[in-house]
Design a protein around this motif. Structure first.
Motif, PDB file in Angstrom:
ATOM      1  N   LEU A 132       0.810  -1.218   0.000  1.00  0.00           N
ATOM      2  CA  LEU A 132       0.000   0.000   0.000  1.00  0.00           C
ATOM      3  C   LEU A 132       0.843   1.266   0.000  1.00  0.00           C
ATOM      4  O   LEU A 132       0.341   2.359  -0.232  1.00  0.00           O
ATOM      5  N   GLY A 133       2.131   1.131   0.333  1.00  0.00           N
ATOM      6  CA  GLY A 133       3.014   2.293   0.396  1.00  0.00           C
ATOM      7  C   GLY A 133       2.872   3.077   1.685  1.00  0.00           C
ATOM      8  O   GLY A 133       3.048   4.297   1.705  1.00  0.00           O
TER       9      GLY A 133
ATOM     10  N   ARG B 290      -7.906  -4.872  -2.799  1.00  0.00           N
ATOM     11  CA  ARG B 290      -7.136  -5.236  -3.999  1.00  0.00           C
ATOM     12  C   ARG B 290      -5.847  -5.950  -3.628  1.00  0.00           C
ATOM     13  O   ARG B 290      -5.475  -6.943  -4.249  1.00  0.00           O
ATOM     14  N   VAL B 291      -5.149  -5.450  -2.602  1.00  0.00           N
ATOM     15  CA  VAL B 291      -3.899  -6.083  -2.163  1.00  0.00           C
ATOM     16  C   VAL B 291      -4.164  -7.503  -1.677  1.00  0.00           C
ATOM     17  O   VAL B 291      -3.374  -8.415  -1.927  1.00  0.00           O
TER      18      VAL B 291
ATOM     19  N   SER C 174      -6.475  -9.423  -2.735  1.00  0.00           N
ATOM     20  CA  SER C 174      -7.157 -10.153  -3.813  1.00  0.00           C
ATOM     21  C   SER C 174      -8.563 -10.579  -3.397  1.00  0.00           C
ATOM     22  O   SER C 174      -8.977 -11.726  -3.572  1.00  0.00           O
ATOM     23  N   VAL C 175      -9.295  -9.631  -2.831  1.00  0.00           N
ATOM     24  CA  VAL C 175     -10.658  -9.878  -2.361  1.00  0.00           C
ATOM     25  C   VAL C 175     -11.608  -9.018  -3.176  1.00  0.00           C
ATOM     26  O   VAL C 175     -11.364  -7.831  -3.386  1.00  0.00           O
ATOM     27  N   ASP C 176     -12.689  -9.623  -3.642  1.00  0.00           N
ATOM     28  CA  ASP C 176     -13.726  -8.901  -4.371  1.00  0.00           C
ATOM     29  C   ASP C 176     -14.865  -8.565  -3.415  1.00  0.00           C
ATOM     30  O   ASP C 176     -15.204  -9.359  -2.535  1.00  0.00           O
ATOM     31  N   LEU C 177     -15.465  -7.416  -3.606  1.00  0.00           N
ATOM     32  CA  LEU C 177     -16.614  -7.000  -2.827  1.00  0.00           C
ATOM     33  C   LEU C 177     -17.850  -7.192  -3.687  1.00  0.00           C
ATOM     34  O   LEU C 177     -17.901  -6.711  -4.820  1.00  0.00           O
ATOM     35  N   MET C 178     -18.838  -7.924  -3.160  1.00  0.00           N
ATOM     36  CA  MET C 178     -20.061  -8.171  -3.907  1.00  0.00           C
ATOM     37  C   MET C 178     -21.240  -7.779  -3.030  1.00  0.00           C
ATOM     38  O   MET C 178     -21.314  -8.192  -1.870  1.00  0.00           O
ATOM     39  N   LEU C 179     -22.122  -6.971  -3.558  1.00  0.00           N
ATOM     40  CA  LEU C 179     -23.307  -6.551  -2.840  1.00  0.00           C
ATOM     41  C   LEU C 179     -24.501  -7.328  -3.368  1.00  0.00           C
ATOM     42  O   LEU C 179     -24.669  -7.484  -4.574  1.00  0.00           O
ATOM     43  N   THR C 180     -25.334  -7.823  -2.454  1.00  0.00           N
ATOM     44  CA  THR C 180     -26.542  -8.530  -2.851  1.00  0.00           C
ATOM     45  C   THR C 180     -27.730  -7.918  -2.126  1.00  0.00           C
ATOM     46  O   THR C 180     -27.588  -7.403  -1.016  1.00  0.00           O
TER      47      THR C 180
END
Length: 136
Positions: free
Chosen positions: A33-34, A60-61, A63-69
């Motif tokens: 992330l710096g 992103r670091v 490697s997780v996707d966010l999904m809304l349902t």
């Protein structure tokens, strides 16, 4: 695996779990992330206070996707505040109004004076001390 998040307090253990599952230390994530390890540790300890932009960078670091349902359940009239305490969604009529020393509502030019005095008091007592922030 899906991890439904219904409250902000659930973010901390989920982030921690994703980081450990990826085999990463806080220092490694911080490096990607710096930022410093301490900065990332603060984010991980209190993710509900982070901006959406920073939260997405962490995802992103990891490697997780966010999904809304959309939920099938109707929304409750009770909401949770930032500290995780349930409260009524409707604000009381007096919410946000300035009051004098006797607790009476104050209106007009005196309202700004009271707000300024409160801000100056906070500054002089050190409660509003500025924190050093990292840009990321």
């Amino acid at each position: 695996m899906n991890h439904p998040v219904k409250t902000l307090s659930q973010l901390r253990p989920i982030l921690l779990g994703f980081r450990k599952a990826a085999g990463l230390t806080q220092a490694m994530v911080a490096s990607h992330l710096g930022v410093t390890q301490q900065t990332y540790a603060q984010l991980e300890a209190n993710p509900e206070a982070v901006s959406v932009e920073r939260f997405f960078k962490v995802l992103r670091v990891l490697s997780v996707d966010l999904m809304l349902t959309q939920s099938d359940q109707p929304q409750s009239k009770v909401v949770e505040n930032q500290k995780g305490v349930a409260r009524s969604a409707k604000k009381p009529a007096s919410a946000g109004k300035s009051r004098d020393k006797d607790g009476k509502p104050v209106t007009g030019p005196a309202t700004k004076t009271i707000a300024r005095k409160a801000a100056l008091s906070a500054l002089s007592s050190g409660r509003a001390a500025a924190k050093k922030r990292e840009n990321w």
